[in-house]
Design a protein around this motif. Structure first.
Motif, PDB file in Angstrom:
ATOM      1  N   HIS A  17      27.974  -9.114 -11.664  1.00  0.00           N
ATOM      2  CA  HIS A  17      28.441 -10.403 -12.182  1.00  0.00           C
ATOM      3  C   HIS A  17      27.938 -11.566 -11.347  1.00  0.00           C
ATOM      4  N   ASN A  22      28.113 -15.370 -12.569  1.00  0.00           N
ATOM      5  CA  ASN A  22      29.570 -15.438 -12.671  1.00  0.00           C
ATOM      6  C   ASN A  22      30.156 -15.227 -11.282  1.00  0.00           C
ATOM      7  N   CYS A  24      32.503 -13.607  -8.885  1.00  0.00           N
ATOM      8  CA  CYS A  24      33.312 -12.400  -8.893  1.00  0.00           C
ATOM      9  C   CYS A  24      33.551 -11.958  -7.456  1.00  0.00           C
ATOM     10  N   VAL A  41      40.491 -11.831 -15.254  1.00  0.00           N
ATOM     11  CA  VAL A  41      39.424 -12.712 -15.715  1.00  0.00           C
ATOM     12  C   VAL A  41      40.001 -14.105 -15.906  1.00  0.00           C
ATOM     13  N   HIS A  43      39.381 -17.564 -17.343  1.00  0.00           N
ATOM     14  CA  HIS A  43      38.506 -18.114 -18.376  1.00  0.00           C
ATOM     15  C   HIS A  43      38.136 -19.572 -18.125  1.00  0.00           C
ATOM     16  N   LEU A 101      34.932 -16.278 -15.793  1.00  0.00           N
ATOM     17  CA  LEU A 101      34.077 -16.011 -16.948  1.00  0.00           C
ATOM     18  C   LEU A 101      34.520 -16.879 -18.116  1.00  0.00           C
ATOM     19  N   PRO A 106      33.874  -9.039 -20.317  1.00  0.00           N
ATOM     20  CA  PRO A 106      33.599  -8.831 -18.897  1.00  0.00           C
ATOM     21  C   PRO A 106      32.597  -7.716 -18.634  1.00  0.00           C
TER      22      PRO A 106
END
Length: 116
Positions: A17, A22, A24, A41, A43, A101, A106
């Motif tokens: 990720h 992203n 992570c 996650v 958003h 994300l 995911p």
């Protein structure tokens, strides 16, 4: 076939990720060999989803793969945090991965019940 170690799976998930752009991170380290993995996650719109290991009955095909279910979808962060804290009291070997994300996917395998 034996399942992949939790620490290796988590490391690969985080790296993949981050390579995709992203953010992570590992929020909580659990047992390196067999700790359960939860994925929260964010958003980035004030909502959070939570993915937890799917029951064995909900798994199709490869028994060694990590399969998840969506426990919460786009709820307030406090609800997800409360659920994670409850689980840690029950299972102190739990891993928690935190992923920022904007989308819905995911990139994990979901059990049959979560695909609906």
């Amino acid at each position: 076939m034996a399942a992949l170690r939790s620490d290796l799976w988590c490391s690969a998930f985080v790296r993949r990720h981050n390579d995709l752009g992203n953010m992570c991170v590992v929020s909580r380290r659990g047992d390196p060999i067999a700790g359960q993995v939860f994925i929260e996650v964010d958003h980035l719109d004030g909502t959070v989803s939570l993915f937890t290991p799917a029951p064995m009955a909900g798994r199709e095909g490869n028994e060694a793969a990590l399969v998840f279910q969506r426990r919460f979808r786009r709820v307030e962060p406090a609800k997800v945090l409360e659920r994670i804290q409850q689980e840690i009291k029950f299972d102190p070997d739990l891993w928690v991965l935190s992923l920022d994300l904007r989308g819905e996917d995911p990139g994990i395998e979901l059990g049959a019940a979560s695909k609906i």
